[in-house]
Write a protein that holds these residues in place. Structure first.
Motif: not given
Length: 758
Positions: A465-471
């Motif tokens: 997929s296309y994921y929001p970033p680890y933060t």
């Protein structure tokens, strides 16, 4: 890109688009009325006859039915209904005569974005389309009145409209729009500034709980999603992408696969563009897609099972050793020893001096993992490539870009491509990216003239997929002797993404000494927008840190927040002070209303806890957004957690469709709870570990709490509300767990802390 540059460019784009759409681009269309007619499967019957197309938005049928072209996806959020309410209101037609159809992206691309805003993201459709759609419909209504005036030889001011008819006020004489359409289309289009929009006092549809046009067919099963489409001679394709992000295809042996009954072909799919993920100039980024292998067969199960048995060799590339533990350690080092990449994105007062002088210090570190959208309908796309072009059917949150990607993959001009939007079973940001469109077209090129439906497995969806970033974020606070907050610092490191610093920098609470820094680090997975955007990473951190400070200081969390939202504390010389004042007042109103609604601070019974949060989705000072406050009540018995009640108070301006707005907020609460409780994508040896709902669970019906929604009475501009509840509920439920005696939740998800969800 700096936040200031981003803000100004995006704002200029939206304003420019709105001005253009309200002007010459609303001219009467002279094209074939059948062209681009994309009836939304699951909406009402199109009636009889093609009718007269009066603009790119509106076609009047011979039976006086009205076809409305909607430049928004329908992925469960009610976009077909809400935008139709704007058009039907100003056109003044009977709701029973309204037939929503998806717009034609080819028309929008050819006419330089005539529909103003044809992407479905950021809860921006309502605010960006309300005025242009109303003006377009009012122009057509005005043309109908003038056509009747010419025919009857009555002055325009002696006529009015009602439910698809022009009426002579004195005599009651009436004529349908259908009977006037041929005359009206010959008239000049009125200047958009000259048309009179209906007063809210006279609204028949806007602000009313008009039944959604897509619900009946979804209830009786007749709705057609992308996965349901069927064409004569249709073939099916299953796909396998590089298991490691950035990997490349080396080889595969299709000899045995092609001997299998029902197999048509085994083809390679080349890495390449996946489409921009945002329509804003200089802001959308194409993160690309990797190589893949696909099997085409007479049925999908054959394609899938043969693909699983296919031996494929991959060049796994530079990310083959990537794992979540190493990424977390790298980010921890970046926080401990900030380098040149760490940029201060907001600074006020003197944090260092205030922190050093503070009576008390408090520090905490928070993290949020990669996460996937988990749409119920798997990714799919149907395509046919012919000698004269390409035609594609799919659910997309950005159909204009999907059209361009289809043309690119088919190696034809955009004018030789057609993209048909269809109903989508969820989007949440995943369907903004058009990787699956390119894949389907590339596959269809191998069997030119034959339609092919590409369908992803759930495993492919979760792992590719296309994921929001680890933060990862570190916070420091300075507290005075009275327990007041006098200094605030947050330092954040996020994975590969566009600028996400607004999520932390748009803190609305007033702290006299503040410093916020952000750094983006390259990480293997490609970035993707996800419901709640950067606020889902950062708002819960900001809000939970505030609530931790309140508990540490012995302060009531509601009163603590209200003390930080005092308009009299705004500096008199503050840049854009009026905008900040408006924002703070809106947040105060919803928080005070929440306090009254839940009878705060009455304590729940032992073993239960309450948490609160207040939030808006304001990306920059000029971006006016819905303000919302939430209270979450949980019960906590040892390590067993149950979320029992959620109360949300929202100021969304004029609410376009109250019933649908309630459903949006309820859905956002469920989505936010899923993120808080369960969502985590982790990497090992360059691959995503999770694969399906057994190890990437979502909230079940049995765990869904009671959700109460209260709207503030408002005559202000209408705002979207689909994104707002997600970060809001994450922040509130985290505080509720602590209030119930549970452990501090400083990293998501909750189940990683050994807590059982009931």
């Amino acid at each position: 890109m700096s936040k200031k540059v981003f803000s100004n460019k995006r704002r200029a784009f939206l304003i420019g688009a709105a001005m253009t759409s309200a002007g010459a681009l609303f001219t009467v269309a002279g094209c074939n009325p059948g062209r681009g007619s994309q009836q939304a499967s699951g909406s009402r019957s199109a009636g009889n006859g093609a009718g007269q197309e009066l603009s790119v938005w509106i076609t009047i049928r011979p039976d006086n039915k009205v076809v409305l072209k909607i430049p928004q996806a329908e992925i469960g959020q009610g976009g077909l209904t809400s935008i139709s309410q704007f058009l039907a209101e100003e056109l003044d037609v009977d709701w029973a005569d309204v037939i929503p159809e998806f717009y034609d992206p080819s028309v929008n691309v050819a006419k330089n974005n005539v529909y103003v805003y044809a992407a479905t993201l950021g809860s921006a459709g309502i605010s960006n389309l309300m005025e242009p759609a109303r003006i377009a419909a009012a122009q057509i209504r005005s043309m109908m009145v003038r056509a009747a005036s010419v025919r009857w030889k009555h002055p325009v001011d002696t006529l009015d409209t009602e439910l698809g008819h022009v009426r002579h006020k004195a005599s009651g004489q009436s004529i349908s729009y259908a009977d006037l359409a041929d005359d009206a289309v010959k008239l000049p289009v009125p200047d958009p500034h000259s048309v009179k929009l209906k007063s809210p006092d006279n609204w028949r549809y806007i602000g009313k709980s008009v039944p959604r046009v897509d619900i009946p067919s979804k209830v009786d099963g007749s709705a057609k999603y992308g996965i349901d489409l069927h064409f004569p001679g249709l073939k099916y394709a299953a796909i396998k992408q590089s298991p490691v992000f950035g990997g490349r295809l080396k080889s595969f042996d299709a000899t045995e696969a092609k001997k299998h009954a029902g197999v048509i072909d085994v083809v390679s799919v080349k890495a390449g563009p996946s489409g921009l993920n945002d329509p804003t100039p200089s802001w959308g980024i194409d993160y690309g897609m990797d190589d893949a292998v696909a099997v085409i067969a007479d049925d999908w199960w054959t394609a899938k099972t043969v693909l699983e048995s296919l031996h494929v060799e991959w060049d796994t590339g530079s990310h083959v050793n990537a794992n979540s533990k190493d990424i977390a350690e790298e980010f921890q080092r970046a926080l401990a020893h900030p380098g040149a990449g760490m940029k201060v994105v907001r600074e006020e007062g003197n944090f260092d001096a205030a922190f050093d002088k503070a009576h008390r210090h408090f520090e905490a570190v928070y993290s949020v993992p990669f996460a996937e959208h988990a749409t119920m309908e798997p990714i799919n796309c149907t395509a046919i490539v012919r000698d004269d072009g390409v035609e594609v059917w799919a659910a997309s949150q950005y159909p204009d870009e999907a059209l361009r990607i289809a043309a690119s993959a088919a190696n034809v001009p955009v004018g030789k491509a057609r993209f048909h939007p269809v109903l989508g079973g969820g989007g949440f940001g995943r369907r903004i990216v058009s990787d699956y469109v390119s894949q389907a077209v590339q596959i269809a090129r191998a069997v030119k003239g034959t339609p092919v439906k590409l369908l992803w497995t759930r495993e492919e969806m979760i792992r590719r997929s296309y994921y929001p970033p680890y933060t990862l974020s570190k916070f420091r606070a300075g507290i005075d002797e009275q327990g007041g907050l006098v200094a605030w610092e947050s330092v954040s490191v996020g994975g590969r993404a566009p600028d996400q610093s607004y999520g932390t920098a748009r803190l609305p609470q007033l702290v006299p000494n503040l410093r916020i820094s952000y750094e983006m680090r390259d990480t293997p997975p490609p970035f993707g927008w996800k419901r709640g955007v950067a606020f889902s990473q950062h708002t819960w951190m900001n809000q939970y840190f505030l609530n931790e400070i309140a508990r540490l200081s012995g302060k009531d969390p509601v009163e603590f927040q209200l003390a930080l939202l005092r308009p009299d504390e705004l500096p008199k010389n503050m840049e854009k002070r009026e905008l900040a004042l408006e924002r703070i007042m809106a947040l105060r109103r919803v928080l005070e209303k929440l306090k009254e609604t839940v009878e705060w601070p009455i304590r729940p019974s032992p073993g239960k806890g309450r948490g609160i949060a207040v939030h808006d989705q304001s990306y920059w000072p000029e971006y006016s957004a819905s303000a919302a406050a939430a209270m979450v009540e949980v019960s906590m018995q040892k390590q067993r957690l149950k979320v029992e009640r959620v109360v949300v108070v929202v100021d969304a301006g004029r609410v376009v469709n109250p019933d649908n707005a309630v459903a949006q907020i309820q859905g956002g609460v469920a989505f936010g709870l899923t993120d808080f409780l369960y969502s985590e994508i982790s990497l090992a040896d360059g691959k995503v570990i999770q694969s399906n709902f057994h190890d990437y669970p979502i909230l079940r019906m049995a765990s869904m709490p009671k959700v109460e929604v209260h709207f503030m009475a408002s005559e202000g501009r209408s705002h979207g509300i689909g994104e707002t509840p997600v970060p809001l509920v994450i922040a509130a439920v985290a505080s509720a767990v602590a209030d119930a005696g549970g452990p501090p939740i400083r990293s998501l998800p909750v189940v990683a802390h050994g807590i059982e969800v009931v």
